[in-house]
Design a protein around this motif. Sequence first.
Motif, PDB file in Angstrom:
ATOM      1  N   LYS A 299     -20.528 -11.931  16.764  1.00  0.00           N
ATOM      2  CA  LYS A 299     -21.702 -11.737  17.496  1.00  0.00           C
ATOM      3  C   LYS A 299     -21.556 -10.601  18.478  1.00  0.00           C
ATOM      4  N   GLY A 300     -22.610  -9.757  18.313  1.00  0.00           N
ATOM      5  CA  GLY A 300     -22.319  -8.371  19.228  1.00  0.00           C
ATOM      6  C   GLY A 300     -21.271  -7.571  19.155  1.00  0.00           C
ATOM      7  N   LYS A 301     -20.588  -7.654  17.755  1.00  0.00           N
ATOM      8  CA  LYS A 301     -19.426  -6.803  17.599  1.00  0.00           C
ATOM      9  C   LYS A 301     -19.881  -5.974  16.391  1.00  0.00           C
ATOM     10  N   VAL A 302     -19.177  -4.785  16.537  1.00  0.00           N
ATOM     11  CA  VAL A 302     -19.534  -3.926  15.397  1.00  0.00           C
ATOM     12  C   VAL A 302     -18.092  -3.617  14.865  1.00  0.00           C
ATOM     13  N   PRO A 303     -17.867  -3.957  13.465  1.00  0.00           N
ATOM     14  CA  PRO A 303     -16.745  -3.639  12.647  1.00  0.00           C
ATOM     15  C   PRO A 303     -16.180  -2.091  12.824  1.00  0.00           C
ATOM     16  N   GLN A 304     -15.072  -1.756  13.257  1.00  0.00           N
ATOM     17  CA  GLN A 304     -14.820  -0.217  13.524  1.00  0.00           C
ATOM     18  C   GLN A 304     -14.003   0.113  12.049  1.00  0.00           C
ATOM     19  N   SER A 305     -14.329   1.372  11.908  1.00  0.00           N
ATOM     20  CA  SER A 305     -13.787   1.929  10.704  1.00  0.00           C
ATOM     21  C   SER A 305     -12.536   2.429  10.840  1.00  0.00           C
ATOM     22  N   GLY A 306     -11.680   2.450   9.644  1.00  0.00           N
ATOM     23  CA  GLY A 306     -10.243   2.806   9.637  1.00  0.00           C
ATOM     24  C   GLY A 306      -9.978   3.111   8.527  1.00  0.00           C
ATOM     25  N   SER A 307      -8.575   3.309   8.403  1.00  0.00           N
ATOM     26  CA  SER A 307      -8.059   3.915   6.966  1.00  0.00           C
ATOM     27  C   SER A 307      -6.761   3.097   6.796  1.00  0.00           C
ATOM     28  N   ILE A 308      -6.514   3.264   5.503  1.00  0.00           N
ATOM     29  CA  ILE A 308      -5.147   2.715   5.082  1.00  0.00           C
ATOM     30  C   ILE A 308      -3.959   3.124   5.491  1.00  0.00           C
ATOM     31  N   SER A 309      -4.022   4.521   5.854  1.00  0.00           N
ATOM     32  CA  SER A 309      -2.728   5.257   6.409  1.00  0.00           C
ATOM     33  C   SER A 309      -2.640   4.882   7.869  1.00  0.00           C
ATOM     34  N   SER A 310      -3.816   4.755   8.663  1.00  0.00           N
ATOM     35  CA  SER A 310      -3.473   4.261   9.836  1.00  0.00           C
ATOM     36  C   SER A 310      -3.091   2.787  10.290  1.00  0.00           C
ATOM     37  N   SER A 311      -3.413   1.838   8.949  1.00  0.00           N
ATOM     38  CA  SER A 311      -2.987   0.586   9.197  1.00  0.00           C
ATOM     39  C   SER A 311      -1.695   0.437   8.721  1.00  0.00           C
ATOM     40  N   LEU A 312      -1.297   1.298   7.887  1.00  0.00           N
ATOM     41  CA  LEU A 312       0.340   1.284   7.492  1.00  0.00           C
ATOM     42  C   LEU A 312       1.274   1.966   8.693  1.00  0.00           C
ATOM     43  N   LYS A 313       0.698   2.828   9.392  1.00  0.00           N
ATOM     44  CA  LYS A 313       1.431   3.505  10.623  1.00  0.00           C
ATOM     45  C   LYS A 313       1.726   2.315  11.659  1.00  0.00           C
ATOM     46  N   GLN A 314       0.557   1.544  12.060  1.00  0.00           N
ATOM     47  CA  GLN A 314       0.562   0.530  12.765  1.00  0.00           C
ATOM     48  C   GLN A 314       1.494  -0.592  12.339  1.00  0.00           C
ATOM     49  N   LEU A 315       1.474  -0.864  11.235  1.00  0.00           N
ATOM     50  CA  LEU A 315       2.651  -1.843  10.527  1.00  0.00           C
ATOM     51  C   LEU A 315       3.981  -1.555  10.564  1.00  0.00           C
ATOM     52  N   ALA A 316       4.177  -0.028  10.381  1.00  0.00           N
ATOM     53  CA  ALA A 316       5.527   0.593  10.672  1.00  0.00           C
ATOM     54  C   ALA A 316       6.052   0.418  12.012  1.00  0.00           C
ATOM     55  N   GLU A 317       5.024   0.779  12.943  1.00  0.00           N
ATOM     56  CA  GLU A 317       5.430   0.561  14.620  1.00  0.00           C
ATOM     57  C   GLU A 317       6.002  -0.630  14.971  1.00  0.00           C
ATOM     58  N   ILE A 318       5.083  -1.822  14.284  1.00  0.00           N
ATOM     59  CA  ILE A 318       5.228  -3.179  14.603  1.00  0.00           C
ATOM     60  C   ILE A 318       6.806  -3.451  14.094  1.00  0.00           C
ATOM     61  N   LYS A 319       7.261  -3.089  12.861  1.00  0.00           N
ATOM     62  CA  LYS A 319       8.344  -3.046  12.332  1.00  0.00           C
ATOM     63  C   LYS A 319       9.442  -2.629  13.118  1.00  0.00           C
ATOM     64  N   ALA A 320       9.256  -1.502  13.463  1.00  0.00           N
ATOM     65  CA  ALA A 320      10.309  -0.671  14.411  1.00  0.00           C
ATOM     66  C   ALA A 320      10.578  -1.377  15.661  1.00  0.00           C
ATOM     67  N   GLN A 321       9.524  -2.030  16.256  1.00  0.00           N
ATOM     68  CA  GLN A 321       9.529  -2.625  17.436  1.00  0.00           C
ATOM     69  C   GLN A 321      10.383  -4.008  17.171  1.00  0.00           C
ATOM     70  N   GLN A 322      10.156  -4.743  16.037  1.00  0.00           N
ATOM     71  CA  GLN A 322      10.829  -5.684  15.908  1.00  0.00           C
ATOM     72  C   GLN A 322      12.373  -5.556  15.787  1.00  0.00           C
ATOM     73  N   HIS A 323      12.750  -4.370  14.957  1.00  0.00           N
ATOM     74  CA  HIS A 323      13.950  -4.091  14.663  1.00  0.00           C
ATOM     75  C   HIS A 323      14.763  -3.816  16.001  1.00  0.00           C
ATOM     76  N   GLY A 324      14.017  -2.944  16.795  1.00  0.00           N
ATOM     77  CA  GLY A 324      14.348  -2.544  18.379  1.00  0.00           C
ATOM     78  C   GLY A 324      14.885  -3.753  19.023  1.00  0.00           C
ATOM     79  N   SER A 325      13.945  -4.751  19.192  1.00  0.00           N
ATOM     80  CA  SER A 325      14.381  -5.961  19.831  1.00  0.00           C
ATOM     81  C   SER A 325      15.716  -6.685  19.231  1.00  0.00           C
ATOM     82  N   GLU A 326      15.567  -6.669  17.978  1.00  0.00           N
ATOM     83  CA  GLU A 326      16.792  -7.610  17.435  1.00  0.00           C
ATOM     84  C   GLU A 326      17.992  -6.748  17.898  1.00  0.00           C
TER      85      GLU A 326
END
Length: 342
Positions: A299-326
Motif C-alpha cells: 500500500k502506497g509503497k514503491v519497490p526500490q531497484s537494486g542489484s545483487i552486488s549491493s545485496s552481497l555487500k550488505q550481507l558481508a557488512e552484516i556478517k562482519a558486524q556479527q563477527h566483530g561483536s563476537e
Amino acid sequence: MNTEVATFIDKMQTMLNGFIALLPNIILALIVFTIFFFVARTIKKVVRNLTRDRRQARNLGMVLGRLAQGTTILVGLFIALSIVIPSLKASDLVQLLGISGVAIGFAFRDILQNFLAGILILLTEPFQLDDQIVFKSFEGTVENIQTRATTLRTYDGRRIVIPNSELFTNAVTVNTAFENRRLEYDIGIGYGDDIDETRRLILEAMHQTNGVLETPAPDAIVVELAGSTVNIRARWWVAPPRRIDVLDLQDRVLTNIKNKLMANGIDLPFPTQQILFHDQTEATDGDRTRQREGWPAGKGKVPQSGSISSSLKQLAEIKAQQHGSERDSEKHSLEEKPTNEN
C-alpha cells in the motif's frame, strides 16, 4: 421285512430288464451321435480351409464353421434321443430346450453375452486376425477370435485374453486397419534459430530416409512456442503400418533429423528456466507502483531497484558486524576472568 426286500429286488430286476432291453438302442444312439460329432468337426475344418487364404472372409468362415458344427451336433443329439426314447416327439424336445435355455441364460449370462459379442465381432469384423490393435492399456497382435474371448500376443511375447463383450462395448484402436499410417514427432529448436531453414532441413532429412512415403508427402509445422524452445512437428507416412516397421523407420528418421540439424548449426536446447530477482529490475523498467515479477508493491509503497552486488555487500557488512561483536564479547570475558581470580 422279507416282503419289502422282495419288492425292492423286483423293482431292481424290472429296471435291469428295461436297461437290457434299451441297451441296443443306447449303443446305436452313441454310435449315431459319435458319427454326427466327427461329421460336425469335419464340416468346421472344411469351411475354415475354404476361407483360410482369403483374409476378408476368414472371420466369416470361422462363424459359419462353428454354427455348422453346433447345428450338426444338435441334430445328432436329437436323433440319438429319438433312438433311445422312441416316444419322444420334436415338440417335446423344443419345449425342453426352451425351458433349459431360459435357465441356462440366467445362470450363464456373462458367458452368453461374450458368446453373442464374439459372433457379432466375427460378422462385423471391426478387426481381423493378425491385426495390431490397442485396447485400453493392452496392445498387440490378434492371435485368435473365439466365441468367448479374443487373444492378443503382445510385442514382448505375452498373451492377453480379453472377453469379447469388453471389446464390443469399448473403443478399440486398429493400427493396421489401413495400408498407410502417419507418424509424428515434436522437435524443439532455439528461439534464435531460423524456422524456415529448420523446416527445410527437417523435410530434407525425411526425404532422404528410405521407407518414408513420397505420397502422402511429409511435412513440418510449428505447433508450440514453449518455455525454452520453438516446437516443430515432423510428420511422415509409413507402409506397412506394423509395429516393427514403425519403430525401425522412426529410429532412422529421428537420427537423420538430429544429425542434419546439428551439422547445420541448429540449436536443440535443453529445457531451461529463468529466475528473476526483484532487486535486478531497473528503476525505469515499467510502473513501479504495480506488482512486478511476482513481488507485490504494497500500500502506497514503491519497490526500490537494486542489484545483487549491493545485496552481497550488505550481507558481508552484516556478517562482519556479527563477527566483530563476537570478538568483543570474547575479549571482555578474558579481561574479567583475571580480575575475578585476584
